[in-house]
Design an enzyme around this catalytic site. Structure first.
Site, PDB file in Angstrom:
ATOM      1  N   GLY A  43       0.907  -1.257   0.002  1.00 34.43           N
ATOM      2  CA  GLY A  43      -0.031  -0.155   0.030  1.00 34.43           C
ATOM      3  C   GLY A  43       0.847   1.268   0.010  1.00 34.43           C
ATOM      4  O   GLY A  43       1.900   1.427  -0.579  1.00 34.43           O
ATOM      5  N   ILE A  44       0.262   2.076   0.886  1.00 36.05           N
ATOM      6  CA  ILE A  44       1.100   3.444   0.958  1.00 36.05           C
ATOM      7  C   ILE A  44       2.309   3.378   1.395  1.00 36.05           C
ATOM      8  O   ILE A  44       3.402   4.037   0.927  1.00 36.05           O
ATOM      9  CB  ILE A  44       0.158   4.561   1.664  1.00 36.05           C
ATOM     10  CG1 ILE A  44      -1.267   4.770   1.089  1.00 36.05           C
ATOM     11  CG2 ILE A  44       0.919   5.729   1.994  1.00 36.05           C
ATOM     12  CD1 ILE A  44      -2.294   5.618   1.884  1.00 36.05           C
ATOM     13  N   LYS A  80     -16.731   0.458  12.836  1.00 38.51           N
ATOM     14  CA  LYS A  80     -18.008   0.203  13.323  1.00 38.51           C
ATOM     15  C   LYS A  80     -18.740   1.241  13.896  1.00 38.51           C
ATOM     16  O   LYS A  80     -17.983   2.490  14.460  1.00 38.51           O
ATOM     17  CB  LYS A  80     -18.027  -1.058  14.549  1.00 38.51           C
ATOM     18  CG  LYS A  80     -17.819  -2.343  14.233  1.00 38.51           C
ATOM     19  CD  LYS A  80     -19.197  -2.937  13.926  1.00 38.51           C
ATOM     20  CE  LYS A  80     -19.204  -4.424  13.524  1.00 38.51           C
ATOM     21  NZ  LYS A  80     -19.800  -4.721  12.378  1.00 38.51           N
ATOM     22  N   LEU A  81     -19.859   1.591  14.015  1.00 40.72           N
ATOM     23  CA  LEU A  81     -20.762   2.427  14.710  1.00 40.72           C
ATOM     24  C   LEU A  81     -20.463   2.362  16.075  1.00 40.72           C
ATOM     25  O   LEU A  81     -20.248   1.438  16.675  1.00 40.72           O
ATOM     26  CB  LEU A  81     -22.196   2.420  14.547  1.00 40.72           C
ATOM     27  CG  LEU A  81     -22.714   2.732  13.038  1.00 40.72           C
ATOM     28  CD1 LEU A  81     -24.359   2.564  13.136  1.00 40.72           C
ATOM     29  CD2 LEU A  81     -22.338   4.029  12.496  1.00 40.72           C
ATOM     30  N   GLY A 102      -0.752   1.288   9.989  1.00 43.74           N
ATOM     31  CA  GLY A 102      -1.978   2.008  10.457  1.00 43.74           C
ATOM     32  C   GLY A 102      -3.018   0.729  10.115  1.00 43.74           C
ATOM     33  O   GLY A 102      -2.920  -0.035   9.153  1.00 43.74           O
ATOM     34  N   TYR A 153     -10.948   5.131  14.706  1.00 42.01           N
ATOM     35  CA  TYR A 153      -9.852   5.710  13.660  1.00 42.01           C
ATOM     36  C   TYR A 153      -9.521   7.307  13.602  1.00 42.01           C
ATOM     37  O   TYR A 153      -8.451   7.731  13.912  1.00 42.01           O
ATOM     38  CB  TYR A 153     -10.236   4.947  12.340  1.00 42.01           C
ATOM     39  CG  TYR A 153      -9.411   5.568  11.064  1.00 42.01           C
ATOM     40  CD1 TYR A 153      -8.331   4.402  10.990  1.00 42.01           C
ATOM     41  CD2 TYR A 153      -9.669   6.495  10.185  1.00 42.01           C
ATOM     42  CE1 TYR A 153      -7.287   4.940  10.057  1.00 42.01           C
ATOM     43  CE2 TYR A 153      -8.651   6.431   9.153  1.00 42.01           C
ATOM     44  CZ  TYR A 153      -7.427   5.757   9.099  1.00 42.01           C
ATOM     45  OH  TYR A 153      -6.581   6.000   8.134  1.00 42.01           O
ATOM     46  N   ASP A 162       7.666  -4.059   8.814  1.00 41.08           N
ATOM     47  CA  ASP A 162       6.430  -4.540   9.169  1.00 41.08           C
ATOM     48  C   ASP A 162       6.207  -5.782  10.087  1.00 41.08           C
ATOM     49  O   ASP A 162       7.310  -6.070  10.431  1.00 41.08           O
ATOM     50  CB  ASP A 162       6.060  -4.671   7.518  1.00 41.08           C
ATOM     51  CG  ASP A 162       4.412  -4.314   7.330  1.00 41.08           C
ATOM     52  OD1 ASP A 162       3.718  -4.940   7.979  1.00 41.08           O
ATOM     53  OD2 ASP A 162       4.271  -3.648   6.602  1.00 41.08           O
ATOM     54  N   ALA A 182     -22.347   2.649  18.323  1.00 43.89           N
ATOM     55  CA  ALA A 182     -23.226   1.759  19.189  1.00 43.89           C
ATOM     56  C   ALA A 182     -22.813   0.286  18.975  1.00 43.89           C
ATOM     57  O   ALA A 182     -23.387  -0.472  19.806  1.00 43.89           O
ATOM     58  CB  ALA A 182     -24.735   1.913  18.343  1.00 43.89           C
ATOM     59  N   VAL A 219       4.916  -2.996  15.595  1.00 43.36           N
ATOM     60  CA  VAL A 219       5.163  -1.888  16.497  1.00 43.36           C
ATOM     61  C   VAL A 219       4.302  -1.731  17.849  1.00 43.36           C
ATOM     62  O   VAL A 219       4.972  -0.772  18.654  1.00 43.36           O
ATOM     63  CB  VAL A 219       4.638  -0.609  15.494  1.00 43.36           C
ATOM     64  CG1 VAL A 219       5.714  -0.456  14.402  1.00 43.36           C
ATOM     65  CG2 VAL A 219       3.423  -0.381  15.236  1.00 43.36           C
TER      66      VAL A 219
HETATM   67  P1  NAD Z   1      -2.648  -1.117   4.349  1.00 41.21           P
HETATM   68  O1  NAD Z   1      -3.568  -1.892   5.094  1.00 41.21           O
HETATM   69  O2  NAD Z   1      -2.568  -1.289   2.856  1.00 41.21           O
HETATM   70  O3  NAD Z   1      -0.988  -0.923   4.855  1.00 41.21           O
HETATM   71  C1  NAD Z   1      -0.888  -0.939   5.944  1.00 41.21           C
HETATM   72  C2  NAD Z   1       0.502  -1.712   6.571  1.00 41.21           C
HETATM   73  O4  NAD Z   1       0.871  -1.491   7.907  1.00 41.21           O
HETATM   74  C3  NAD Z   1       0.442  -3.144   6.233  1.00 41.21           C
HETATM   75  O5  NAD Z   1       1.695  -3.522   5.626  1.00 41.21           O
HETATM   76  C4  NAD Z   1       0.462  -3.720   7.647  1.00 41.21           C
HETATM   77  O6  NAD Z   1       1.021  -5.082   7.799  1.00 41.21           O
HETATM   78  C5  NAD Z   1       1.292  -2.803   8.329  1.00 41.21           C
HETATM   79  N1  NAD Z   1       1.011  -2.724   9.749  1.00 41.21           N
HETATM   80  C6  NAD Z   1      -0.265  -2.893  10.447  1.00 41.21           C
HETATM   81  N2  NAD Z   1      -0.159  -2.988  11.801  1.00 41.21           N
HETATM   82  C7  NAD Z   1       1.093  -3.143  11.982  1.00 41.21           C
HETATM   83  C8  NAD Z   1       1.944  -3.289  13.173  1.00 41.21           C
HETATM   84  N3  NAD Z   1       1.246  -3.586  14.180  1.00 41.21           N
HETATM   85  N4  NAD Z   1       3.394  -3.210  13.105  1.00 41.21           N
HETATM   86  C9  NAD Z   1       3.904  -3.130  11.887  1.00 41.21           C
HETATM   87  N5  NAD Z   1       3.493  -2.968  10.640  1.00 41.21           N
HETATM   88  C10 NAD Z   1       1.985  -2.879  10.709  1.00 41.21           C
HETATM   89  O7  NAD Z   1      -3.056   0.540   4.433  1.00 41.21           O
HETATM   90  P2  NAD Z   1      -2.552   1.808   3.590  1.00 41.21           P
HETATM   91  O8  NAD Z   1      -3.849   2.169   3.033  1.00 41.21           O
HETATM   92  O9  NAD Z   1      -1.413   1.696   2.709  1.00 41.21           O
HETATM   93  O10 NAD Z   1      -2.397   2.970   4.683  1.00 41.21           O
HETATM   94  C11 NAD Z   1      -1.198   3.333   5.057  1.00 41.21           C
HETATM   95  C12 NAD Z   1      -1.472   4.345   6.032  1.00 41.21           C
HETATM   96  O11 NAD Z   1      -2.276   5.372   5.701  1.00 41.21           O
HETATM   97  C13 NAD Z   1      -2.074   4.097   7.480  1.00 41.21           C
HETATM   98  O12 NAD Z   1      -1.761   4.741   8.585  1.00 41.21           O
HETATM   99  C14 NAD Z   1      -3.521   4.644   6.857  1.00 41.21           C
HETATM  100  O13 NAD Z   1      -4.413   4.940   8.157  1.00 41.21           O
HETATM  101  C15 NAD Z   1      -3.184   5.914   6.419  1.00 41.21           C
HETATM  102  N6  NAD Z   1      -4.498   6.414   5.611  1.00 41.21           N
HETATM  103  C16 NAD Z   1      -4.771   5.469   4.506  1.00 41.21           C
HETATM  104  C17 NAD Z   1      -5.710   6.202   3.575  1.00 41.21           C
HETATM  105  C18 NAD Z   1      -6.319   5.347   2.319  1.00 41.21           C
HETATM  106  O14 NAD Z   1      -7.192   6.009   1.669  1.00 41.21           O
HETATM  107  N7  NAD Z   1      -5.795   4.218   1.888  1.00 41.21           N
HETATM  108  C19 NAD Z   1      -6.314   7.078   3.817  1.00 41.21           C
HETATM  109  C20 NAD Z   1      -6.106   8.108   5.034  1.00 41.21           C
HETATM  110  C21 NAD Z   1      -5.035   7.500   5.772  1.00 41.21           C
END
Ligand code: NAD
Length: 446
Positions: A216-217, A293-294, A288, A352, A236, A296, A260
């Site tokens: 992902g990001i 969930k709501l 992240g 969140y 990771d 409630a 983490v």
């Molecule tokens: P994703 O679920 O595709 O990737 C998240 C990565 O974090 C995964 O590789 C996962 O294994 C790792 N991770 C989760 N828990 C972990 C832990 N305890 N220790 C180490 N690694 C851990 O998510 P994404 O969409 O790539 O999001 C990346 C960040 O961007 C997050 O913080 C997310 O909240 C934020 N974000 C994403 C969006 C979106 O539209 N995708 C929007 C706003 C914010």
């Protein structure tokens, strides 16, 4: 990664249908691979102040094609409105109206950037004029077409316009690297920071940690920082070990499998860095999760992990890194992942949004702690980004969320990564405690 609706709309029958029905017609955003030049030119610098001359000269020094008037230009790449000496709202007209007649000459993917002072000043008329720039810019961003964007730089009183972070922010906003950033302001609060010695590889010689890097990001951040010259440490959970090793091999990065949220995670990271003789110049806190969930229906097994991963782990990791004293470089940049949900709130995301609003407050506090060390902390708040996380959203909700911004599309992970790469640079030293939205001017919050 283009969504199915956008692919259809870009076909001839789809385009005709969308026109007739008034449906969104998102433009293709130009990114680094399409427009690699550092500044999208020609650039017209408007404004009569000494600051406007200074900005024009700085851009000329960067090799940009700079003009001070539109004259007969048929296609304009960028416009910079320098409004650093506004005294009254009536001063705004003469500055912005020359742009009115030139709006139709803006090229696809054009950039408009204002440079002004924050509205917080005791003189009422001056404050009103400065505030006016913000309203003007945010509205203009809604009016831009063809993937063009409009953003602003707010330079604190007493900081000269040639501060490293002003030029850095200007180049970021004037380049294709800010493709999904529009309607946003960045505040430069000091002259701290320094220009990179290597213009093409701005992160050369710097070491960066990216958490949650396996996909992902996070993976996009790691790739972008590496493309900008950084040496990477990618982190990771053990469960994502295969993807992490693959990424580490691709980028010649150092992988570390670590949850983490596990007890002593910060101390284990410090020991890992010491064993390898590594010192971090950038720390990207990206790991992240969501458990929507709501309220409630909210339970501790959904609330607690979200707070633990998204914010508590960030506090613990940075505490451990700072307390170690020997694993951070001199101009360390911490960049944390917030979210537009943390700014505006979002139904079903009390957990969140609490964690992400916490992130924004955290970077502000951390920036103050890092300032005496020459470091900064900032956050990036993505809006709707096309990743595995957002692919899980129900189809109709996803489609609405994707279109609810001025660019009428979801952003790509690389858009978030580009903003982080800028904030991780030495140039960005004058930007601290800020949250930059990468959301296409999502219709939520400010
Ligand atoms: P994703 O679920 O595709 O990737 C998240 C990565 O974090 C995964 O590789 C996962 O294994 C790792 N991770 C989760 N828990 C972990 C832990 N305890 N220790 C180490 N690694 C851990 O998510 P994404 O969409 O790539 O999001 C990346 C960040 O961007 C997050 O913080 C997310 O909240 C934020 N974000 C994403 C969006 C979106 O539209 N995708 C929007 C706003 C914010």
């Amino acid at each position: 990664m283009t969504d199915a609706y956008t692919r259809f709309i870009r076909s001839t029958p789809g385009g005709l249908l969308a026109k007739q029905l008034g449906l969104p017609r998102p433009s293709r955003l130009l990114r680094r691979e399409d427009r690699p030049e550092p500044v999208l030119g020609p650039v017209v610098v408007l404004g009569a102040s000494a600051g406007a001359d200074r900005i024009a000269h700085l851009l000329l020094d960067q090799g940009a094609d700079v003009r001070r008037r539109f004259d007969e230009l048929r296609s304009v790449g960028s416009v910079v409105l320098v409004a650093d000496e506004l005294e009254a709202p009536a001063d705004l007209g003469s500055l912005v109206l020359p742009l009115a007649g030139a709006m139709r000459t803006l090229a696809p993917g054009a950039r408009v950037v204002t440079i002004s002072r924050p509205a917080s000043t005791e003189e009422a008329s001056r404050a009103a004029a400065r505030g006016g720039v913000e309203g003007f810019l945010r509205s203009l961003a809604h009016e831009m077409r063809g993937g063009a964007t409009a953003n602003g730089i707010l330079v604190r009183d007493g900081v000269e316009l040639d501060a490293p972070a002003v030029l850095g922010a200007l180049r970021f906003f004037l380049s294709s690297r800010s493709a999904f950033v529009t309607g946003q302001f960045l505040t430069v609060s000091s002259t701290d920071g320094s220009a990179s010695e290597n213009a093409t590889l701005p992160l050369a010689g710097r070491t960066a940690l990216v958490t949650g890097a396996a996909r992902g990001i996070g993976a996009a951040i790691a790739r972008t920082l590496a493309a900008d010259g950084a040496q990477l440490v990618v982190l990771d959970v053990p469960g994502a070990g295969t993807e992490l090793s693959r990424l580490a091999n691709e980028l010649r990065a150092v992988p570390i499998q670590l949850d983490v949220t596990s007890a002593g995670a910060g101390e284990r990271l410090v020991a890992f860095l010491r064993e390898r003789g590594l010192s971090l110049d950038a720390v990207v806190l990206n790991a992240g999760i969501t458990r929507d969930k709501l309220l409630a229906n909210m339970t501790a097994d959904r609330w607690d992990p979200v707070l633990a991963v998204n914010i508590t782990s960030q506090i613990a990791l940075t505490d451990a890194l700072l307390e170690a004293g020997d694993v951070l470089g001199e101009q360390v940049r911490v960049v944390s992942l917030a979210s537009t949900s943390g700014i505006a709130g979002n139904r079903g995301q009390t957990n969140y949004a609490a964690s992400k609003a916490g992130v924004m407050a955290f970077v502000d506090a951390l920036a103050a702690r890092l300032a005496p060390l020459g470091g900064t902390a900032n956050a990036v708040a993505p809006g709707f980004i096309e990743t595995e996380m957002t692919a899980k959203i129900p189809a109709l909700t996803r489609e609405v969320a994707r279109r609810a911004n001025s660019l009428q599309q979801g952003g790509l992970p690389v858009d978030v990564a580009e903003a982080i790469s800028f904030l991780a640079s030495t140039e960005a030293g004058g930007i601290r405690g800020e949250t930059l939205r990468v959301c296409g001017q999502n219709m939520v919050g400010r």
